[in-house]
Design a protein around this motif. Sequence first.
Motif, PDB file in Angstrom:
ATOM      1  N   PHE A  61       0.666  -1.199   0.023  1.00 16.50           N
ATOM      2  CA  PHE A  61       0.066  -0.072  -0.164  1.00 16.50           C
ATOM      3  C   PHE A  61       0.720   1.076  -0.012  1.00 16.50           C
ATOM      4  CE2 PHE A  61      -1.865   3.526   2.592  1.00 16.50           C
ATOM      5  CZ  PHE A  61      -2.952   3.716   1.852  1.00 16.50           C
ATOM      6  N   GLY A  62       1.609   1.313   0.893  1.00 18.76           N
ATOM      7  CA  GLY A  62       2.336   2.451   1.098  1.00 18.76           C
ATOM      8  C   GLY A  62       3.178   3.206   0.243  1.00 18.76           C
ATOM      9  N   ASP A  63       3.947   2.433  -0.614  1.00 17.06           N
ATOM     10  CA  ASP A  63       4.941   2.933  -1.759  1.00 17.06           C
ATOM     11  C   ASP A  63       4.008   3.291  -2.920  1.00 17.06           C
ATOM     12  OD1 ASP A  63       3.516   0.379  -2.440  1.00 17.06           O
ATOM     13  OD2 ASP A  63       5.490  -0.666  -2.903  1.00 17.06           O
ATOM     14  N   VAL A  64       2.995   2.958  -3.213  1.00 23.12           N
ATOM     15  CA  VAL A  64       1.942   3.489  -4.422  1.00 23.12           C
ATOM     16  C   VAL A  64       1.319   4.509  -3.810  1.00 23.12           C
ATOM     17  CG1 VAL A  64       0.011   2.992  -5.806  1.00 23.12           C
ATOM     18  CG2 VAL A  64       1.608   1.026  -5.528  1.00 23.12           C
ATOM     19  N   PHE A  65       0.968   4.573  -2.513  1.00 25.69           N
ATOM     20  CA  PHE A  65       0.243   5.599  -2.267  1.00 25.69           C
ATOM     21  C   PHE A  65       1.013   7.052  -1.962  1.00 25.69           C
ATOM     22  CE2 PHE A  65      -1.095   8.241   1.811  1.00 25.69           C
ATOM     23  CZ  PHE A  65      -2.356   8.560   1.476  1.00 25.69           C
ATOM     24  N   LEU A  66       2.435   6.759  -1.654  1.00 23.57           N
ATOM     25  CA  LEU A  66       3.384   7.785  -1.370  1.00 23.57           C
ATOM     26  C   LEU A  66       3.625   8.791  -3.012  1.00 23.57           C
ATOM     27  CD1 LEU A  66       5.405   9.471  -0.029  1.00 23.57           C
ATOM     28  CD2 LEU A  66       6.917   7.851  -1.002  1.00 23.57           C
ATOM     29  N   ILE A  67       3.655   7.447  -4.018  1.00 25.94           N
ATOM     30  CA  ILE A  67       3.935   8.219  -5.400  1.00 25.94           C
ATOM     31  C   ILE A  67       2.700   8.720  -5.832  1.00 25.94           C
ATOM     32  CG2 ILE A  67       4.501   7.546  -7.512  1.00 25.94           C
ATOM     33  CD1 ILE A  67       6.143   5.101  -6.343  1.00 25.94           C
ATOM     34  N   ASP A  68       1.464   8.449  -5.673  1.00 25.71           N
ATOM     35  CA  ASP A  68       0.334   9.011  -6.068  1.00 25.71           C
ATOM     36  C   ASP A  68       0.143  10.411  -5.353  1.00 25.71           C
ATOM     37  OD1 ASP A  68      -2.205   8.734  -7.664  1.00 25.71           O
ATOM     38  OD2 ASP A  68      -3.076   8.947  -5.596  1.00 25.71           O
ATOM     39  N   GLU A  69       0.413  10.119  -4.217  1.00 26.62           N
ATOM     40  CA  GLU A  69       0.256  11.655  -3.172  1.00 26.62           C
ATOM     41  C   GLU A  69       1.078  12.662  -3.769  1.00 26.62           C
ATOM     42  OE1 GLU A  69      -2.196  12.574  -0.982  1.00 26.62           O
ATOM     43  OE2 GLU A  69      -3.344  10.959  -2.046  1.00 26.62           O
ATOM     44  N   VAL A  70       2.265  12.484  -4.068  1.00 30.09           N
ATOM     45  CA  VAL A  70       3.500  13.173  -4.486  1.00 30.09           C
ATOM     46  C   VAL A  70       3.088  13.543  -5.868  1.00 30.09           C
ATOM     47  CG1 VAL A  70       5.770  13.512  -5.145  1.00 30.09           C
ATOM     48  CG2 VAL A  70       5.209  12.444  -3.097  1.00 30.09           C
ATOM     49  N   VAL A  71       2.767  12.808  -6.989  1.00 32.22           N
ATOM     50  CA  VAL A  71       2.527  13.178  -8.290  1.00 32.22           C
ATOM     51  C   VAL A  71       1.210  14.168  -8.177  1.00 32.22           C
ATOM     52  CG1 VAL A  71       1.516  12.300 -10.246  1.00 32.22           C
ATOM     53  CG2 VAL A  71       3.359  11.015  -9.320  1.00 32.22           C
ATOM     54  N   LYS A  72       0.270  13.824  -7.345  1.00 36.39           N
ATOM     55  CA  LYS A  72      -0.976  14.782  -7.421  1.00 36.39           C
ATOM     56  C   LYS A  72      -0.679  16.180  -6.879  1.00 36.39           C
ATOM     57  CE  LYS A  72      -3.771  12.010  -5.298  1.00 36.39           C
ATOM     58  NZ  LYS A  72      -5.256  11.617  -4.594  1.00 36.39           N
TER      59      LYS A  72
END
Length: 511
Positions: free
Chosen positions: A87-98
Amino acid sequence: MKIAYKQQNGISYACVMQSVRINGVPRNRVVHYLGRVLDKDKGIYKNKERGIFRYEIETDQFSAVPEEIDVPKRVRDEESKKPILNFGDVFLIDEVVKSLELNQLFESFPTKSRDSIHALVLFYILTKLNNNCAESWLRGSFARILYPNADLRPVKVEELLDSVGVDEVHANFMKAYIGLIRNREVLNDVVSIGCLASPYSPHLPLNAIKIANGKINRQIRLFYMLNGKTHEPIYFKFVQGDALDPTNLTNRIENFASFGIKTDLLFLTGGQISFEELTHIYKHDIPFFTRCPNSTRFFGEFLEKHLEETETEENLRVRKGKFREGSLIYLKQFKATYSGIPLYCYLGLDKERQAAERQKLILEYEGEGSPREKSATTLSGKLSSTGAFIILSSVDIPTDTVMSIYFLRQELEKVLGVRFEFDPFTPLVVRSEATLKGYLLMLFIANIFIRQLQKKCDDLIWPLEKVLVELGNQKARVVNGVVVPDDPSSVQRTLYKRFGITVPKGIPLNE
């Protein structure tokens, strides 16, 4: 297309079929396996890959089940037991990209393929696995919730790469990206790179033949632009003509300058540029940086004259960075003039490479060969130049910066997955030029995200790779249609805080 149903042990299953002709004979081909039918009229299905979902054949789209549609409680309970492994790796990237509004870039792609592109880019960032593993990775990742229409089956990945590898898609993406970064500092200190690199499959129309150190290599031609300080990517493109042809290079650079993207330094890789070609570039007032070919008379004479004074303690540098960290390199600047061109010459001696090359030469010397080939004079002459290189530049550059620029090619090869040895990022089968173009475009996007993440890791002790692995250990489960992340550990909470990100208690599937 149509939905076909069948009964098995009293349970109804469905799949999407398409009629095709093979050798003039009509055949039915499975497009999507929908799995168990939960509500035929409302298009609700369940399978292992997607869980519970809704499918509309009119638009060929998958979506989460709306809350107003009742799904049997037993089925919901089964779904709530399914863990999402990472969960955490994908969540981090998605939040930074947004937060950086980089998700706007995906709007340049066709709507139908956006979820798959999102997921594939994440796959390239987080793993070093072959594309054949993308589907399995997606099943255990939070990415399948974020992008429910993503389809990373091997055949679909190849079709996706082929579809985004056409020139029109490439041009639309680059236009959107340059428009997004036009007012940012990334367009300062621009380094343009004309290079040749080796892909996995050599049999492609854009390949060139290059002779380097007496060896023939098949190559592809690339033109790449990036920020010389942060290494953030700006632009890349395949080149139909010679990537290192001075006329093509100057025309391309002058064309970018007309759009406000000025090249501060032209890096010519490959070591195959003649002094006549450098003269052409110099006359166009384009600052250049290139390696002097070892086979030239200039190299031999310069090396013999200055090598001894270069290998001194004050010229010793320790190679730092992502590639070959810790290797020792002697580097000293000299001034010279050739064919009327004032040059800054940087004579370098890579001790690690010198040791490896000398060992190889000695082994070859002890092997079979004629007495003439084994002469001590010949061996001594070859040993004297091992590990040495000369960088030619039309501008004065600090020696520490020279090293950083010189190793840019290694970073470029790593990012694009085009190296002389096998690279696990390479597509399953490169059947067309468009497939390779699409593959490199996906890696270009992945590199955009990676550079932004790395900038936020500058003040961290941990490298980005370790940050992503640590956050990837945070799991999540789907409970009654809501993704519920596990409580982050103390280390994970610290990392989220450094990135300015708050983990929600739950994320509804239909968001």
